[in-house]
Design a protein around this motif. Structure first.
Motif, PDB file in Angstrom:
ATOM      1  N   ARG A 164      26.400  69.849  84.183  1.00 47.74           N
ATOM      2  CA  ARG A 164      25.835  70.890  84.726  1.00 47.74           C
ATOM      3  C   ARG A 164      25.803  72.259  83.951  1.00 47.74           C
ATOM      4  O   ARG A 164      25.509  73.020  84.276  1.00 47.74           O
ATOM      5  CB  ARG A 164      26.216  71.050  86.214  1.00 47.74           C
ATOM      6  CG  ARG A 164      25.624  70.236  87.123  1.00 47.74           C
ATOM      7  CD  ARG A 164      26.430  70.106  88.431  1.00 47.74           C
ATOM      8  NE  ARG A 164      25.825  69.018  89.274  1.00 47.74           N
ATOM      9  CZ  ARG A 164      26.092  67.582  89.411  1.00 47.74           C
ATOM     10  NH1 ARG A 164      26.866  67.272  88.320  1.00 47.74           N
ATOM     11  NH2 ARG A 164      25.473  66.828  90.184  1.00 47.74           N
ATOM     12  N   ARG A 165      27.132  72.119  82.929  1.00 43.16           N
ATOM     13  CA  ARG A 165      27.461  73.401  82.450  1.00 43.16           C
ATOM     14  C   ARG A 165      26.497  73.725  81.306  1.00 43.16           C
ATOM     15  O   ARG A 165      25.731  72.790  80.983  1.00 43.16           O
ATOM     16  CB  ARG A 165      28.965  73.265  81.815  1.00 43.16           C
ATOM     17  CG  ARG A 165      28.956  72.271  80.494  1.00 43.16           C
ATOM     18  CD  ARG A 165      30.323  71.980  80.067  1.00 43.16           C
ATOM     19  NE  ARG A 165      31.132  73.078  80.146  1.00 43.16           N
ATOM     20  CZ  ARG A 165      32.524  72.632  80.206  1.00 43.16           C
ATOM     21  NH1 ARG A 165      33.050  71.480  80.173  1.00 43.16           N
ATOM     22  NH2 ARG A 165      33.616  73.592  80.488  1.00 43.16           N
ATOM     23  N   PRO A 166      26.324  75.179  81.160  1.00 46.64           N
ATOM     24  CA  PRO A 166      25.299  75.553  79.986  1.00 46.64           C
ATOM     25  C   PRO A 166      25.509  74.843  78.780  1.00 46.64           C
ATOM     26  O   PRO A 166      26.451  74.645  78.176  1.00 46.64           O
ATOM     27  CB  PRO A 166      25.478  76.780  79.998  1.00 46.64           C
ATOM     28  CG  PRO A 166      26.129  77.271  81.275  1.00 46.64           C
ATOM     29  CD  PRO A 166      26.989  76.178  81.624  1.00 46.64           C
ATOM     30  N   ARG A 167      24.288  74.471  77.943  1.00 46.40           N
ATOM     31  CA  ARG A 167      24.345  73.970  76.819  1.00 46.40           C
ATOM     32  C   ARG A 167      24.210  75.159  75.705  1.00 46.40           C
ATOM     33  O   ARG A 167      23.307  76.129  75.769  1.00 46.40           O
ATOM     34  CB  ARG A 167      23.228  72.856  76.467  1.00 46.40           C
ATOM     35  CG  ARG A 167      23.245  71.826  77.754  1.00 46.40           C
ATOM     36  CD  ARG A 167      24.686  70.949  77.389  1.00 46.40           C
ATOM     37  NE  ARG A 167      24.690  69.891  78.344  1.00 46.40           N
ATOM     38  CZ  ARG A 167      25.942  69.063  78.714  1.00 46.40           C
ATOM     39  NH1 ARG A 167      26.863  69.270  78.036  1.00 46.40           N
ATOM     40  NH2 ARG A 167      25.729  68.407  79.669  1.00 46.40           N
ATOM     41  N   GLY A 168      24.902  74.872  74.609  1.00 45.43           N
ATOM     42  CA  GLY A 168      24.489  75.777  73.419  1.00 45.43           C
ATOM     43  C   GLY A 168      24.674  77.398  73.959  1.00 45.43           C
ATOM     44  O   GLY A 168      23.964  78.106  73.530  1.00 45.43           O
ATOM     45  N   VAL A 169      25.959  77.445  74.522  1.00 45.50           N
ATOM     46  CA  VAL A 169      25.903  78.818  74.994  1.00 45.50           C
ATOM     47  C   VAL A 169      26.178  79.949  73.801  1.00 45.50           C
ATOM     48  O   VAL A 169      26.715  79.533  72.765  1.00 45.50           O
ATOM     49  CB  VAL A 169      27.354  79.049  75.832  1.00 45.50           C
ATOM     50  CG1 VAL A 169      27.703  80.611  76.091  1.00 45.50           C
ATOM     51  CG2 VAL A 169      27.370  78.207  76.953  1.00 45.50           C
ATOM     52  N   ALA A 170      25.596  81.045  73.714  1.00 46.83           N
ATOM     53  CA  ALA A 170      25.465  82.040  72.728  1.00 46.83           C
ATOM     54  C   ALA A 170      26.707  82.660  72.595  1.00 46.83           C
ATOM     55  O   ALA A 170      27.726  82.896  73.418  1.00 46.83           O
ATOM     56  CB  ALA A 170      24.248  83.106  73.116  1.00 46.83           C
ATOM     57  N   SER A 171      27.028  83.325  71.485  1.00 47.83           N
ATOM     58  CA  SER A 171      28.232  83.916  71.068  1.00 47.83           C
ATOM     59  C   SER A 171      27.920  85.453  71.902  1.00 47.83           C
ATOM     60  O   SER A 171      26.819  85.903  72.327  1.00 47.83           O
ATOM     61  CB  SER A 171      28.216  84.308  69.676  1.00 47.83           C
ATOM     62  OG  SER A 171      27.094  85.090  69.244  1.00 47.83           O
TER      63      SER A 171
END
Length: 298
Positions: A164-171
């Motif tokens: 469920r965690r966000p994928r490809g979290v931005a910098s």
């Protein structure tokens, strides 16, 4: 307890206070409840014979964990009666929190919402092991389970969170740039600008706690979210401003109406678009947005 013993206990507690607060906050998602847990931890710590404690940090974390677990179970009933969605209490954090990528993610609004879907014991075990690197034996002593059972709980919780965690979290830099574009679109009531910065599947979650107006359920989709934001801005009476800040380790906006804090807007950014908007308006959850709260996992 003698004055000397009290002074020694106080010194140790103060030295670890920021860590204990962070542990409790990550488990509870509420700064107010975390502060209450620290009070309960101190009362129990003050009665301990320090000469019998080999690992003072570990002992304090264990007390905090037990108090947090008790409170988590009580909070479950409170949340069931809550009006509208329940969001974690936002904290203004120092920019250096964002430099520890894994730690910053653990206190982010997006991941803390995922932690809300765990059972109380799963959340406690996940936070201690994954965030604070506490061993299974030590966790077992804190939650009154066997190390083997704790290992299974940790595996189950990690699998649940990973799904469920966000994928490809931005910098932080990319998130800040997207947030600036969002802020400009909001300030100019630019519907097209909002649509450009919102991902098609964006989800807006508002938390007014029944005190301030907020959607009673999540709003999904760029068009619906953008039109809701513009319509809400059109209804505003007074001067609305949005100032960039760092909340829960991520770039965010503090929204003020006629100079008074109206809410905190946190975002989740993926692939240069906003996929999650979290707007906390409940006044009871806005007591930690004027000064930074020191968070640490050490």
């Amino acid at each position: 307890m003698s004055d000397h013993a009290t002074d020694a206990a106080t010194e140790v507690f103060v030295a670890h206070r920021n860590l204990l607060f962070t542990v409790a906050y990550e488990m509870l998602g509420s700064a107010a409840d975390a502060e209450d847990v620290l009070q309960e931890t101190w009362l129990r710590w003050a009665g301990v014979d320090l000469g019998q404690v080999r690992d003072q940090r570990g002992y304090l974390v264990r007390i905090t964990t037990r108090q947090s677990l008790n409170r988590l179970r009580a909070m479950k009933r409170r949340k069931e009666a809550y009006v509208g969605p329940w969001l974690p209490e936002p904290l203004l954090t120092a920019p250096d929190v964002a430099e520890e990528v894994e730690f910053a993610e653990s206190v982010s609004m997006a991941l803390m919402l995922v932690l809300e879907t765990l059972s109380p014991t799963e959340r406690v075990v996940f936070v201690l092991h994954e965030v604070f690197d506490v061993g299974y034996d030590e966790i077992a002593a804190a939650v009154d389970r066997s190390p083997a059972a704790v290992r299974q709980i940790a595996h189950r919780a990690r699998r649940h969170v990973d799904a469920r965690r966000p994928r490809g979290v931005a910098s932080p830099h990319e998130t800040r740039a997207v947030l600036e574009a969002f802020q400009r679109a909001v300030e100019t009531r630019d519907l097209r600008g909002l649509l450009d910065v919102l991902a098609p599947e964006v989800v807006l979650v508002g938390d007014g706690g029944g005190v301030k107006h907020a959607p009673l359920r999540p709003v999904v989709g760029a068009d619906k979210v953008a039109r809701l934001i513009v319509a809400g801005l059109d209804r505003v009476e007074g001067t609305l401003t949005a100032a960039p800040t760092v909340a829960n380790g991520d770039p965010a906006l503090v929204v003020r109406l006629d100079g008074e804090v109206d809410g905190v807007m946190a975002v989740r950014v993926e692939e240069a678009r906003i996929t999650g908007l979290y707007y906390v308006r409940n006044p009871e959850k806005l007591t930690h947005v004027e000064t930074e709260t020191p968070l640490t996992r050490r």
